[in-house]
Design a protein around this motif. Structure first.
Motif, PDB file in Angstrom:
ATOM      1  N   GLN A  96       4.325 -29.298  25.398  1.00  0.00           N
ATOM      2  CA  GLN A  96       3.491 -28.959  26.549  1.00  0.00           C
ATOM      3  C   GLN A  96       4.295 -28.828  27.826  1.00  0.00           C
ATOM      4  OE1 GLN A  96      -0.290 -31.193  26.705  1.00  0.00           O
ATOM      5  NE2 GLN A  96       0.196 -31.924  24.647  1.00  0.00           N
ATOM      6  N   ASN A  97       5.377 -29.551  27.957  1.00  0.00           N
ATOM      7  CA  ASN A  97       6.134 -29.475  29.211  1.00  0.00           C
ATOM      8  C   ASN A  97       6.967 -28.210  29.327  1.00  0.00           C
ATOM      9  OD1 ASN A  97       8.245 -30.064  27.519  1.00  0.00           O
ATOM     10  ND2 ASN A  97       8.600 -32.119  28.316  1.00  0.00           N
ATOM     11  N   GLU A  98       6.930 -27.337  28.303  1.00  0.00           N
ATOM     12  CA  GLU A  98       7.559 -26.029  28.421  1.00  0.00           C
ATOM     13  C   GLU A  98       6.643 -25.050  29.171  1.00  0.00           C
ATOM     14  OE1 GLU A  98      10.775 -24.985  27.067  1.00  0.00           O
ATOM     15  OE2 GLU A  98      10.872 -27.163  27.200  1.00  0.00           O
ATOM     16  N   TYR A  99       5.422 -25.468  29.436  1.00  0.00           N
ATOM     17  CA  TYR A  99       4.410 -24.608  30.050  1.00  0.00           C
ATOM     18  C   TYR A  99       4.066 -25.130  31.441  1.00  0.00           C
ATOM     19  CZ  TYR A  99       3.958 -22.915  25.286  1.00  0.00           C
ATOM     20  OH  TYR A  99       4.222 -22.382  24.042  1.00  0.00           O
ATOM     21  N   ASP A 100       4.046 -24.239  32.420  1.00  0.00           N
ATOM     22  CA  ASP A 100       3.780 -24.721  33.770  1.00  0.00           C
ATOM     23  C   ASP A 100       2.453 -24.260  34.348  1.00  0.00           C
ATOM     24  OD1 ASP A 100       6.213 -22.486  35.410  1.00  0.00           O
ATOM     25  OD2 ASP A 100       4.644 -22.124  33.926  1.00  0.00           O
ATOM     26  N   TYR A 101       1.764 -23.380  33.664  1.00  0.00           N
ATOM     27  CA  TYR A 101       0.431 -22.986  34.128  1.00  0.00           C
ATOM     28  C   TYR A 101      -0.545 -23.145  32.968  1.00  0.00           C
ATOM     29  CZ  TYR A 101       2.716 -21.049  38.213  1.00  0.00           C
ATOM     30  OH  TYR A 101       3.455 -20.902  39.358  1.00  0.00           O
ATOM     31  N   TRP A 102      -1.720 -23.721  33.300  1.00  0.00           N
ATOM     32  CA  TRP A 102      -2.726 -24.028  32.291  1.00  0.00           C
ATOM     33  C   TRP A 102      -4.104 -23.571  32.746  1.00  0.00           C
ATOM     34  CZ3 TRP A 102      -1.713 -26.605  27.650  1.00  0.00           C
ATOM     35  CH2 TRP A 102      -0.406 -27.082  27.495  1.00  0.00           C
ATOM     36  N   GLY A 103      -4.908 -23.177  31.780  1.00  0.00           N
ATOM     37  CA  GLY A 103      -6.304 -22.890  32.065  1.00  0.00           C
ATOM     38  C   GLY A 103      -7.128 -24.159  32.031  1.00  0.00           C
ATOM     39  N   GLN A 104      -8.411 -24.002  32.276  1.00  0.00           N
ATOM     40  CA  GLN A 104      -9.306 -25.152  32.365  1.00  0.00           C
ATOM     41  C   GLN A 104      -9.876 -25.553  31.011  1.00  0.00           C
ATOM     42  OE1 GLN A 104     -10.262 -22.092  32.887  1.00  0.00           O
ATOM     43  NE2 GLN A 104     -12.164 -21.939  31.723  1.00  0.00           N
ATOM     44  N   GLY A 105      -9.726 -24.694  30.037  1.00  0.00           N
ATOM     45  CA  GLY A 105     -10.173 -24.991  28.684  1.00  0.00           C
ATOM     46  C   GLY A 105     -11.525 -24.385  28.358  1.00  0.00           C
ATOM     47  N   THR A 106     -11.734 -24.112  27.083  1.00  0.00           N
ATOM     48  CA  THR A 106     -13.014 -23.625  26.597  1.00  0.00           C
ATOM     49  C   THR A 106     -13.347 -24.373  25.314  1.00  0.00           C
ATOM     50  OG1 THR A 106     -14.290 -21.638  26.027  1.00  0.00           O
ATOM     51  CG2 THR A 106     -11.998 -21.693  25.295  1.00  0.00           C
ATOM     52  N   GLN A 107     -14.608 -24.785  25.189  1.00  0.00           N
ATOM     53  CA  GLN A 107     -15.025 -25.609  24.050  1.00  0.00           C
ATOM     54  C   GLN A 107     -15.304 -24.745  22.832  1.00  0.00           C
ATOM     55  OE1 GLN A 107     -15.579 -29.171  23.797  1.00  0.00           O
ATOM     56  NE2 GLN A 107     -15.756 -28.634  21.627  1.00  0.00           N
ATOM     57  N   VAL A 108     -14.747 -25.155  21.720  1.00  0.00           N
ATOM     58  CA  VAL A 108     -15.050 -24.547  20.424  1.00  0.00           C
ATOM     59  C   VAL A 108     -15.621 -25.643  19.525  1.00  0.00           C
ATOM     60  CG1 VAL A 108     -14.079 -23.519  18.340  1.00  0.00           C
ATOM     61  CG2 VAL A 108     -13.299 -22.758  20.601  1.00  0.00           C
ATOM     62  N   THR A 109     -16.819 -25.399  19.007  1.00  0.00           N
ATOM     63  CA  THR A 109     -17.463 -26.363  18.115  1.00  0.00           C
ATOM     64  C   THR A 109     -17.785 -25.664  16.801  1.00  0.00           C
ATOM     65  OG1 THR A 109     -18.427 -27.535  19.998  1.00  0.00           O
ATOM     66  CG2 THR A 109     -19.365 -27.978  17.823  1.00  0.00           C
ATOM     67  N   VAL A 110     -17.307 -26.229  15.716  1.00  0.00           N
ATOM     68  CA  VAL A 110     -17.532 -25.657  14.391  1.00  0.00           C
ATOM     69  C   VAL A 110     -18.413 -26.625  13.604  1.00  0.00           C
ATOM     70  CG1 VAL A 110     -16.475 -24.726  12.310  1.00  0.00           C
ATOM     71  CG2 VAL A 110     -15.255 -24.587  14.492  1.00  0.00           C
ATOM     72  N   SER A 111     -19.580 -26.147  13.231  1.00  0.00           N
ATOM     73  CA  SER A 111     -20.511 -26.995  12.488  1.00  0.00           C
ATOM     74  C   SER A 111     -20.319 -26.810  10.980  1.00  0.00           C
ATOM     75  CB  SER A 111     -21.946 -26.665  12.878  1.00  0.00           C
ATOM     76  OG  SER A 111     -22.261 -25.332  12.522  1.00  0.00           O
ATOM     77  N   SER A 112     -20.591 -27.886  10.258  1.00  0.00           N
ATOM     78  CA  SER A 112     -20.403 -27.836   8.789  1.00  0.00           C
ATOM     79  C   SER A 112     -21.663 -27.418   8.083  1.00  0.00           C
ATOM     80  CB  SER A 112     -19.967 -29.209   8.286  1.00  0.00           C
ATOM     81  OG  SER A 112     -20.899 -30.186   8.663  1.00  0.00           O
TER      82      SER A 112
END
Length: 126
Positions: free
Chosen positions: A110-126
């Motif tokens: 992770q420390n090779e990356y200096d810009y990050w997004g805020q994230g998006t949720q992925v939910t996979v139901s069984s």
């Protein structure tokens, strides 16, 4: 200042597909490696996939190899993560990131990356 915005997350049944997008503003992906990471509840954030700036090198975590594909559209300044054959264990918040370099053997750190997004949720139901 570079800003990354992810989209495309959601709820999907096991075996289904989703395509995540990561749009950059204030900078480009074309000269830098792009990566996707994910964080499941109660777990550390982990590497998922990376793409070198040339587009010639792709890297994947063993857990997603053969199911996920990372790609980039320079005209749209956007990186994608196509996720197929999704499993419940793929449930996580997915983050895109831009690396400090065009390519690196430490693409999974992770420390090779200096810009990050805020994230998006992925939910996979069984």
């Amino acid at each position: 200042q570079v800003q990354l915005v992810e989209s495309g997350g959601g709820l999907v049944q096991a075996g289904g597909s989703l395509r995540l997008s990561c749009a950059a503003s204030g900078g480009t992906f074309s000269s830098y490696m792009a990566g996707w990471f994910r964080q499941a509840p109660g777990k550390e954030r982990e590497f998922v996939a990376a793409l070198s700036s040339s587009g010639s090198n792709t890297y994947y975590a063993d857990s997603v190899k053969g199911r996920f594909t990372i790609s980039r559209d320079d005209a749209k300044n956007t990186v994608y993560l196509q996720m197929n054959s999704l499993k419940p264990e793929d449930t996580a918040v997915y983050y895109c990131a831009r690396a400090r370099w065009s390519d690196t053997g430490s693409y999974y750190l992770q420390n090779e990356y200096d810009y990050w997004g805020q994230g998006t949720q992925v939910t996979v139901s069984s």
